[in-house]
Write a protein that holds these residues in place. Structure first.
Motif, PDB file in Angstrom:
ATOM      1  N   ILE A 134       0.832  -1.205   0.000  1.00 25.54           N
ATOM      2  CA  ILE A 134       0.000   0.000   0.000  1.00 25.54           C
ATOM      3  C   ILE A 134       0.865   1.253   0.000  1.00 25.54           C
ATOM      4  CG2 ILE A 134      -1.565   1.379   1.426  1.00 25.54           C
ATOM      5  CD1 ILE A 134      -3.026  -0.787  -0.029  1.00 25.54           C
ATOM      6  N   ILE A 135       1.903   1.267   0.841  1.00 25.36           N
ATOM      7  CA  ILE A 135       2.776   2.440   0.957  1.00 25.36           C
ATOM      8  C   ILE A 135       3.485   2.724  -0.362  1.00 25.36           C
ATOM      9  CG2 ILE A 135       4.918   3.262   2.027  1.00 25.36           C
ATOM     10  CD1 ILE A 135       3.953   1.872   4.622  1.00 25.36           C
ATOM     11  N   ILE A 136       4.038   1.692  -0.991  1.00 20.58           N
ATOM     12  CA  ILE A 136       4.775   1.875  -2.239  1.00 20.58           C
ATOM     13  C   ILE A 136       3.850   2.321  -3.365  1.00 20.58           C
ATOM     14  CG2 ILE A 136       6.038   0.654  -4.051  1.00 20.58           C
ATOM     15  CD1 ILE A 136       7.728   1.387  -1.620  1.00 20.58           C
ATOM     16  N   ILE A 137       2.661   1.734  -3.451  1.00 18.95           N
ATOM     17  CA  ILE A 137       1.708   2.095  -4.510  1.00 18.95           C
ATOM     18  C   ILE A 137       1.245   3.541  -4.351  1.00 18.95           C
ATOM     19  CG2 ILE A 137      -0.616   1.670  -5.412  1.00 18.95           C
ATOM     20  CD1 ILE A 137      -0.126  -1.324  -4.780  1.00 18.95           C
ATOM     21  N   LEU A 138       0.818   3.909  -3.144  1.00 20.49           N
ATOM     22  CA  LEU A 138       0.311   5.267  -2.932  1.00 20.49           C
ATOM     23  C   LEU A 138       1.417   6.308  -3.052  1.00 20.49           C
ATOM     24  CD1 LEU A 138      -2.251   4.751  -0.014  1.00 20.49           C
ATOM     25  CD2 LEU A 138      -2.683   5.004  -2.464  1.00 20.49           C
ATOM     26  N   LEU A 139       2.625   5.955  -2.608  1.00 17.82           N
ATOM     27  CA  LEU A 139       3.744   6.878  -2.766  1.00 17.82           C
ATOM     28  C   LEU A 139       4.047   7.090  -4.252  1.00 17.82           C
ATOM     29  CD1 LEU A 139       5.832   8.528  -1.150  1.00 17.82           C
ATOM     30  CD2 LEU A 139       7.361   6.560  -1.294  1.00 17.82           C
ATOM     31  N   GLY A 140       3.974   6.020  -5.021  1.00 10.37           N
ATOM     32  CA  GLY A 140       4.170   6.137  -6.463  1.00 10.37           C
ATOM     33  C   GLY A 140       3.139   7.044  -7.105  1.00 10.37           C
ATOM     34  N   PHE A 141       1.874   6.912  -6.702  1.00 12.70           N
ATOM     35  CA  PHE A 141       0.835   7.797  -7.215  1.00 12.70           C
ATOM     36  C   PHE A 141       1.153   9.256  -6.893  1.00 12.70           C
ATOM     37  CE2 PHE A 141      -2.668   4.317  -6.988  1.00 12.70           C
ATOM     38  CZ  PHE A 141      -2.251   3.838  -8.223  1.00 12.70           C
ATOM     39  N   SER A 142       1.535   9.508  -5.641  1.00 11.05           N
ATOM     40  CA  SER A 142       1.800  10.883  -5.207  1.00 11.05           C
ATOM     41  C   SER A 142       2.976  11.510  -5.942  1.00 11.05           C
ATOM     42  CB  SER A 142       2.060  10.920  -3.693  1.00 11.05           C
ATOM     43  OG  SER A 142       0.894  10.656  -2.963  1.00 11.05           O
ATOM     44  N   MET A 143       3.986  10.691  -6.277  1.00 13.41           N
ATOM     45  CA  MET A 143       5.198  11.197  -6.912  1.00 13.41           C
ATOM     46  C   MET A 143       5.170  11.077  -8.433  1.00 13.41           C
ATOM     47  SD  MET A 143       6.946  12.307  -4.394  1.00 13.41           S
ATOM     48  CE  MET A 143       8.500  12.635  -5.227  1.00 13.41           C
TER      49      MET A 143
END
Length: 362
Positions: free
Chosen positions: A12-21
């Motif tokens: 979840i952290i990696i996916i959402l961080l990817g979306f944000s960046m």
């Protein structure tokens, strides 16, 4: 080892961080939903444990509570930004899972390419280390720098060189200087490492560094810098002298009054935005010195406690990573950069994992 909750949370952290960046405007705040998703994961797996990995940052949240009621929306955002990663790494123990930072380096490089779409499309590039100018400058240099230091620490030298080269391209000078400092320190014998990485020594050094920053902001070194480097102190610091000086004057800083308490949550950013809006019609101005920010908002004692707790780690390897962060905190706004803090905690978890494996092996 029961690590299913950590595996799902990591995803979840990696996916959402990817979306944000990703550079997609509508997705830029996606990561800030991660506490909600991760909280449900935490509940679903019934672990119900809390960990002390984020204790220094929980201290900042606690110090900000008495004045958080008086902040505007921008002030609340900063408080929430620190809460996000503090919460995530207080309810999960990512040392239970193995993270391959070679893949994480490719992940960051992919995000870097996405963020540089406009620059790559224009075909016009500039690059100068001395003038700190690069068409490819990116805050992704901070997590890549962390990974570079991690690779050197675990003796993966090819990957260290690859990450360092990417840092040079992204051109954050303080990251390059911090990498050099940590590499030189790791090449010293264990006795010197233990001395320099002692949390009391790092805390004292950080206090001296902040005094120098304050004196620099008030012009104590202007003549020396001009005579030696033929440029102004503000030019050397890429505009930081003006930011620091204005904040210190506007908040009436003196060492005695700020010993036990500061001006309060978000007062620095609010003051800078007010000054720059009146003078230059500019908003969202940051101090570019998280340690000075802590002093001005929460006081000197909180600053000393924060730096000590940050660097009071079990192993020399973990202390080295924390020293890297301490250096970065002194020149930028890293406290609110989720992509930096997440990778800091991930790296610390893997160093802890390595320590556990070594201690359990016969």
């Amino acid at each position: 080892m029961d690590n299913k909750a950590e595996k799902y949370a990591f995803g979840i952290i990696i996916i959402l961080l990817g979306f944000s960046m990703s550079g997609v405007h509508i997705l830029r705040y996606a990561f800030y939903l991660s506490p909600l998703f991760c909280f449900f994961i935490w509940l679903a797996f019934g672990n119900f444990k809390f960990y002390n990995y984020a204790t220094p940052f929980l201290l900042l949240l606690l110090a900000g509570l008495p004045s958080v009621y008086d902040v505007d929306f921008n002030g609340f955002k900063m408080f929430y930004f620190i809460f996000v990663y503090s919460f995530l790494f207080s309810i999960f123990n990512f040392s239970k899972i193995e993270i391959d930072f070679r893949w994480m380096l490719f992940y960051l490089f992919f995000l870097f390419i996405l963020s540089m779409r406009g620059v790559l499309g224009s075909g016009q590039f500039s690059f100068s280390i001395m003038n700190s100018e690069s068409s490819f400058e990116s805050t992704l240099a901070f997590p890549v720098g962390l990974i570079a230091v991690y690779f050197f620490t675990v003796k993966r030298y090819f990957w260290f060189l690859l990450a360092s080269a990417l840092c040079i391209l992204m051109l954050k000078r303080i990251v390059l200087l911090a990498i050099i400092a940590l590499v030189l320190l790791r090449l010293c014998n264990k006795l010197i490492q233990r001395l320099i990485l002692n949390p009391y020594v790092v805390t004292l050094g950080s206090a001296i560094g902040l005094v120098i920053c304050i004196e620099f902001a008030t012009g104590s070194f202007d003549q020396l810098i001009h005579d030696t480097l033929k440029q102004s102190a503000n030019q050397l610091a890429m505009g930081r002298q003006v930011l620091w000086s204005l904040s210190l004057k506007a908040l009436n800083f003196n060492y005695f009054d700020y010993m036990f308490w500061g001006a309060g949550e978000n007062k620095v950013v609010y003051t800078l935005n007010h000054l720059f809006m009146n003078a230059f019609k500019t908003q969202d101005v940051r101090l570019h010195n998280d340690l000075l920010l802590i002093i001005l908002q929460y006081g000197i004692l909180i600053f000393l406690a924060f730096v000590f707790m940050l660097n009071n780690r079990y192993s020399l390897e973990q202390r080295g990573i924390s020293l890297f962060m301490t250096i970065i905190f002194m020149t930028d706004n890293v406290l609110i950069y989720q992509h930096v803090m997440v990778f800091y905690f991930f790296i610390m978890s893997q160093l802890e994992r390595a320590d556990k494996l070594r201690s359990s092996s016969p």
